[in-house]
Design an enzyme around this catalytic site. Structure first.
Site, PDB file in Angstrom:
ATOM      1  N   ASP A   8       0.867  -1.183   0.000  1.00  9.94           N
ATOM      2  CA  ASP A   8       0.000   0.000   0.000  1.00  9.94           C
ATOM      3  C   ASP A   8       0.899   1.227   0.000  1.00  9.94           C
ATOM      4  OD1 ASP A   8      -1.751   2.129   0.713  1.00  9.94           O
ATOM      5  OD2 ASP A   8      -3.148   0.651   1.551  1.00  9.94           O
ATOM      6  N   ILE A  12       0.579   3.190   6.464  1.00 13.02           N
ATOM      7  CA  ILE A  12      -0.526   3.186   7.429  1.00 13.02           C
ATOM      8  C   ILE A  12      -1.426   4.375   7.138  1.00 13.02           C
ATOM      9  CG2 ILE A  12      -1.186   3.180   9.866  1.00 13.02           C
ATOM     10  CD1 ILE A  12       1.607   2.357  10.585  1.00 13.02           C
ATOM     11  N   HIS A  13      -2.681   4.129   6.870  1.00 15.46           N
ATOM     12  CA  HIS A  13      -3.636   5.232   6.655  1.00 15.46           C
ATOM     13  C   HIS A  13      -5.006   4.739   7.075  1.00 15.46           C
ATOM     14  CE1 HIS A  13      -5.278   3.538   2.797  1.00 15.46           C
ATOM     15  NE2 HIS A  13      -4.169   2.862   2.928  1.00 15.46           N
ATOM     16  N   GLY A  14      -6.032   5.494   6.799  1.00 12.22           N
ATOM     17  CA  GLY A  14      -7.368   5.175   7.294  1.00 12.22           C
ATOM     18  C   GLY A  14      -7.811   3.739   7.066  1.00 12.22           C
ATOM     19  N   ALA A  17      -5.335   1.531   9.251  1.00 11.10           N
ATOM     20  CA  ALA A  17      -5.325   1.742  10.692  1.00 11.10           C
ATOM     21  C   ALA A  17      -6.667   1.370  11.306  1.00 11.10           C
ATOM     22  CB  ALA A  17      -4.994   3.200  11.000  1.00 11.10           C
TER      23      ALA A  17
END
Lengths: 164, 137
Positions: A8, A12-14, A17
């Site tokens: 990705d 780390i993103h919405g 996470a």
């Protein structure tokens, strides 16, 4: 063990996470990325994005492989993240215990210095070398699929790569 | 998933729905009202949401305390003990409720709301990196 290795370009993103750590029930997140391992600003944003109660480890790809192969981690469900296919391929070739590889988002932020990109599905824009790495990745024994969010069906990468 | 209606002045509601969909794929699971973008009497849409619950728990998100959308919602749900109304809505609280696997209660909503506040973000020099051993513990 790696419960999922996710490729990705947002690391780390919405989606990751909030949604995936819950879905996969992984107490540990490992970001395997050479740039992040050496860049304090990137580390700060990754820490900010890590959900409360989850452990985060940021390592270069080579150092991350050592963590994944550490016998102490055998019983720990880890969520591993790379931001490109080549790094994921290196991990997959050097780590045995991976449940699945999710090729989620690739190429949106790439510098495209290699020229034209290959569109695979709606969220993968691959350079020549990334496409070659993905073709290598699907030859391995581990299931390789795309599932951006858990409510999507898993799509086989091998079938998405036909005629590419 | 908890039944959700988002109601706002203008396109905030469908905008939150769009963000929710990108992040979780759950956009289609929520109802939205974009009030005052046309001549529609949106109180009908509030009524429909309330009726479709058939007494089950639901959450209505509005944009502004005291705004007309919030007022219309309050008038429709005044007699409904099964519906919670949250105002000052932001994306974080909608995500938290949408992803909550349990049916919400007043107490659980208060916890989710406390964790979803707007905040000032500052550059922090948190250099506490875990060692391999402490991560794998």
């Amino acid at each position: 063990m790696i419960a999922q290795l996710r490729i990705d370009d947002r690391l780390i993103h919405g989606q990751v996470a909030l949604v995936w750590t819950k879905e996969l029930d992984t107490p540990g997140i490992v970001v395997a990325n050479d740039n992040a391992a050496s860049n304090e600003m990137v580390q700060m944003t990754l820490k900010m994005a890590t959900p409360t109660g989850k452990k985060l480890l940021i390592r270069s790809v080579d150092e991350a492989i050592k963590v994944f192969n550490n016998p102490k981690g055998k019983g720990m469900r880890m969520f591993a993240l790379t931001n490109n296919v080549a790094d994921a391929l290196k991990i997959a070739q050097n780590v045995d215990d991976i449940d699945g590889i999710n090729v989620a988002n690739v190429g949106r932020f790439a510098d495209n210095s290699e020229g034209e990109t290959h569109q695979v599905g709606s969220t993968l824009m691959l350079s020549d070398s990334e496409l070659a790495a993905l073709k290598e990745l699907v030859k391995l024994d581990t299931p390789v699929f795309q599932q951006v969010v858990p409510s999507n069906q898993k799509a086989s990468i091998a079938s998405m790569l036909k005629n590419k | 998933m908890n039944k959700i209606l988002i109601a706002s002045h203008g396109h905030l509601a469908s905008g939150i729905q769009s963000s929710l969909d990108i992040l979780t794929g759950l956009g289609k699971e929520v109802s939205v009202i974009d009030a005052y973008v046309d001549d529609r009497d949106y109180t009908k849409d509030i009524k429909t949401f309330v009726e479709d619950l058939h007494g089950k728990t639901g959450v209505i998100f509005t944009d502004l305390l005291g705004g007309s959308v919030n007022q219309k919602v309050m008038l429709e749900v005044a007699q409904q003990k099964n519906i919670f109304v949250i105002t000052g809505t932001n994306l974080a609280i909608v995500l938290s409720v949408a992803l909550s696997t349990d049916s919400v209660t007043k107490e659980s909503l208060q916890e989710l709301i406390a964790a979803s506040q707007v905040q000032l973000v500052e550059v922090s020099h948190d250099d506490t990196n875990l060692s391999d051993d402490s991560f794998l513990e």
